[in-house]
Design a protein around this motif. Structure first.
Motif, PDB file in Angstrom:
ATOM      1  N   ARG A  36       0.831  -1.207   0.000  1.00  0.00           N
ATOM      2  CA  ARG A  36       0.000   0.000   0.000  1.00  0.00           C
ATOM      3  C   ARG A  36       0.868   1.261   0.000  1.00  0.00           C
ATOM      4  NH1 ARG A  36      -3.346  -3.181   3.261  1.00  0.00           N
ATOM      5  NH2 ARG A  36      -2.341  -2.513   5.183  1.00  0.00           N
ATOM      6  N   TYR A  37       1.932   1.216   0.764  1.00  0.00           N
ATOM      7  CA  TYR A  37       2.847   2.361   0.858  1.00  0.00           C
ATOM      8  C   TYR A  37       4.100   2.007   0.051  1.00  0.00           C
ATOM      9  CZ  TYR A  37      -0.169   3.898   4.671  1.00  0.00           C
ATOM     10  OH  TYR A  37      -1.253   4.306   5.432  1.00  0.00           O
ATOM     11  N   ASP A  38       4.036   2.290  -1.229  1.00  0.00           N
ATOM     12  CA  ASP A  38       5.061   1.774  -2.143  1.00  0.00           C
ATOM     13  C   ASP A  38       6.111   2.810  -2.530  1.00  0.00           C
ATOM     14  OD1 ASP A  38       3.536   3.428  -3.729  1.00  0.00           O
ATOM     15  OD2 ASP A  38       3.051   1.907  -5.235  1.00  0.00           O
ATOM     16  N   GLN A  39       6.233   3.889  -1.757  1.00  0.00           N
ATOM     17  CA  GLN A  39       7.209   4.928  -2.073  1.00  0.00           C
ATOM     18  C   GLN A  39       8.455   4.867  -1.192  1.00  0.00           C
ATOM     19  OE1 GLN A  39       6.758   6.928  -4.832  1.00  0.00           O
ATOM     20  NE2 GLN A  39       5.131   5.407  -5.041  1.00  0.00           N
ATOM     21  N   SER A  40       8.657   3.732  -0.523  1.00  0.00           N
ATOM     22  CA  SER A  40       9.822   3.600   0.348  1.00  0.00           C
ATOM     23  C   SER A  40      10.756   2.506  -0.148  1.00  0.00           C
ATOM     24  CB  SER A  40       9.384   3.285   1.792  1.00  0.00           C
ATOM     25  OG  SER A  40       8.597   2.112   1.812  1.00  0.00           O
ATOM     26  N   ALA A  41      12.045   2.710   0.088  1.00  0.00           N
ATOM     27  CA  ALA A  41      13.039   1.670  -0.146  1.00  0.00           C
ATOM     28  C   ALA A  41      13.086   0.779   1.096  1.00  0.00           C
ATOM     29  CB  ALA A  41      14.401   2.283  -0.409  1.00  0.00           C
ATOM     30  N   ILE A  42      13.322  -0.506   0.887  1.00  0.00           N
ATOM     31  CA  ILE A  42      13.266  -1.488   1.972  1.00  0.00           C
ATOM     32  C   ILE A  42      14.624  -2.169   2.106  1.00  0.00           C
ATOM     33  CG2 ILE A  42      12.127  -3.582   2.799  1.00  0.00           C
ATOM     34  CD1 ILE A  42       9.849  -2.834   0.704  1.00  0.00           C
ATOM     35  N   THR A  43      15.199  -2.104   3.291  1.00  0.00           N
ATOM     36  CA  THR A  43      16.440  -2.818   3.558  1.00  0.00           C
ATOM     37  C   THR A  43      16.189  -3.808   4.689  1.00  0.00           C
ATOM     38  OG1 THR A  43      17.749  -0.870   2.961  1.00  0.00           O
ATOM     39  CG2 THR A  43      18.887  -2.633   4.137  1.00  0.00           C
ATOM     40  N   VAL A  44      16.411  -5.091   4.410  1.00  0.00           N
ATOM     41  CA  VAL A  44      16.242  -6.137   5.416  1.00  0.00           C
ATOM     42  C   VAL A  44      17.623  -6.503   5.943  1.00  0.00           C
ATOM     43  CG1 VAL A  44      15.290  -8.413   5.925  1.00  0.00           C
ATOM     44  CG2 VAL A  44      14.250  -7.010   4.130  1.00  0.00           C
ATOM     45  N   VAL A  45      17.793  -6.374   7.262  1.00  0.00           N
ATOM     46  CA  VAL A  45      19.107  -6.593   7.873  1.00  0.00           C
ATOM     47  C   VAL A  45      19.015  -7.725   8.890  1.00  0.00           C
ATOM     48  CG1 VAL A  45      21.058  -5.532   9.072  1.00  0.00           C
ATOM     49  CG2 VAL A  45      19.553  -4.121   7.643  1.00  0.00           C
ATOM     50  N   GLY A  46      19.866  -8.741   8.735  1.00  0.00           N
ATOM     51  CA  GLY A  46      19.928  -9.832   9.690  1.00  0.00           C
ATOM     52  C   GLY A  46      21.021  -9.602  10.711  1.00  0.00           C
ATOM     53  N   HIS A  47      20.745  -9.958  11.981  1.00  0.00           N
ATOM     54  CA  HIS A  47      21.711  -9.781  13.072  1.00  0.00           C
ATOM     55  C   HIS A  47      21.785 -11.074  13.885  1.00  0.00           C
ATOM     56  CE1 HIS A  47      21.748  -5.327  12.603  1.00  0.00           C
ATOM     57  NE2 HIS A  47      20.467  -5.485  12.304  1.00  0.00           N
ATOM     58  N   THR A  48      22.946 -11.339  14.477  1.00  0.00           N
ATOM     59  CA  THR A  48      23.120 -12.504  15.338  1.00  0.00           C
ATOM     60  C   THR A  48      23.796 -12.087  16.649  1.00  0.00           C
ATOM     61  OG1 THR A  48      25.346 -13.057  14.553  1.00  0.00           O
ATOM     62  CG2 THR A  48      23.498 -13.946  13.283  1.00  0.00           C
ATOM     63  N   ASP A  49      23.905 -13.046  17.569  1.00  0.00           N
ATOM     64  CA  ASP A  49      24.744 -12.824  18.747  1.00  0.00           C
ATOM     65  C   ASP A  49      26.183 -13.173  18.374  1.00  0.00           C
ATOM     66  OD1 ASP A  49      25.014 -15.627  18.823  1.00  0.00           O
ATOM     67  OD2 ASP A  49      23.344 -15.841  20.223  1.00  0.00           O
ATOM     68  N   ASN A  50      27.067 -13.261  19.369  1.00  0.00           N
ATOM     69  CA  ASN A  50      28.475 -13.509  19.059  1.00  0.00           C
ATOM     70  C   ASN A  50      28.912 -14.938  19.345  1.00  0.00           C
ATOM     71  OD1 ASN A  50      28.526 -13.519  21.840  1.00  0.00           O
ATOM     72  ND2 ASN A  50      30.213 -12.056  22.039  1.00  0.00           N
ATOM     73  N   VAL A  51      27.951 -15.839  19.539  1.00  0.00           N
ATOM     74  CA  VAL A  51      28.276 -17.234  19.802  1.00  0.00           C
ATOM     75  C   VAL A  51      28.641 -17.931  18.489  1.00  0.00           C
ATOM     76  CG1 VAL A  51      27.417 -19.435  20.671  1.00  0.00           C
ATOM     77  CG2 VAL A  51      26.777 -17.307  21.823  1.00  0.00           C
ATOM     78  N   GLY A  52      29.736 -18.657  18.489  1.00  0.00           N
ATOM     79  CA  GLY A  52      30.179 -19.327  17.275  1.00  0.00           C
ATOM     80  C   GLY A  52      31.108 -18.430  16.469  1.00  0.00           C
ATOM     81  N   SER A  53      31.542 -18.942  15.332  1.00  0.00           N
ATOM     82  CA  SER A  53      32.488 -18.187  14.517  1.00  0.00           C
ATOM     83  C   SER A  53      31.805 -16.992  13.870  1.00  0.00           C
ATOM     84  CB  SER A  53      33.087 -19.083  13.428  1.00  0.00           C
ATOM     85  OG  SER A  53      32.132 -19.367  12.421  1.00  0.00           O
TER      86      SER A  53
END
Length: 214
Positions: free
Chosen positions: A132-149
């Motif tokens: 419906r609101y199609d005048q915006s750019a969309i950035t999807v950002v994934g985040h994790t904790d610091n466990v593991g490499s």
């Protein structure tokens, strides 16, 4: 005629200050006020034979155009807050942008990049709003904790961001509007000393901003 132009500028400044004092998150007054000032200046220059009239016309047009994105963002923010209430998704307004914060524990199973089926409904609501609101750019950002490499976390965060983007596209959101980023553990919003803190860091964010800002 100079008095009319001065009156417009003075009135606009009062409006801007009032808008900021009443609600710092409401961008409509700010955008509209800036539009009025710009429109008045342009109108005065163009209407050489009647600068006062030109300024008034320019102010009116500039105000309508300037208020557009602020009004647009205000409406979308209110809609998203209403639709996502109780879903676990956080809605934040940051300047011109809207940020949706999706905790990883309700979006994905541990170590998985497949969107949990019980999260389809909130994402459907988000997708409907984005269409419906199609005048915006969309950035999807994934985040994790610091466990593991670090590399594993970078890869997992990118896969999760892409999974959310793919789901939005499957619901009809234009892929040309969407970009994805895997931030891994590099942008924590809490410490990583306890499980509760690590859980806060495991999240996906959807950032919405005007297209002309990239």
């Amino acid at each position: 005629m100079k008095t009319s132009v001065r009156l417009i500028v003075a009135t606009t400044l009062i409006t801007l200050l009032s808008g900021c004092a009443v609600d710092g998150m409401n961008k409509t007054a700010t955008y509209g006020g800036i539009g009025v000032l710009a429109g008045a200046a342009t109108g005065a220059l163009v209407g050489k034979h009647n600068r006062g009239k030109g300024a008034l016309i320019g102010a009116a047009l500039g105000g309508m155009a300037g208020a557009g994105y602020g009004y647009y963002a205000d409406k979308q923010e209110a809609e998203l807050r209403h639709q996502l209430e109780g879903s676990g998704v956080g809605v934040q307004r940051q300047g011109d942008a809207i940020k949706l914060i999706m905790p990883g524990n309700i979006t994905f199973k541990t170590s998985s990049s497949d969107v949990s089926s019980n999260f389809y409904n909130p994402l459907n609501q988000v997708a409907a709003s984005l269409k419906r609101y199609d005048q915006s750019a969309i950035t999807v950002v994934g985040h994790t904790d610091n466990v593991g490499s670090r590399q594993r976390n970078m890869d997992l965060s990118q896969l999760r961001a892409q999974s959310v983007a793919n789901y939005l596209i499957s619901q009809g959101v234009a892929g040309t509007r969407i970009s994805t980023v895997g931030a891994g553990p590099d942008q924590p919003i809490a410490g990583n000393g306890t499980e509760a803190e690590r859980q806060e860091n495991r999240r996906v964010e959807i950032n919405l901003q005007p297209m002309n800002q990239g």
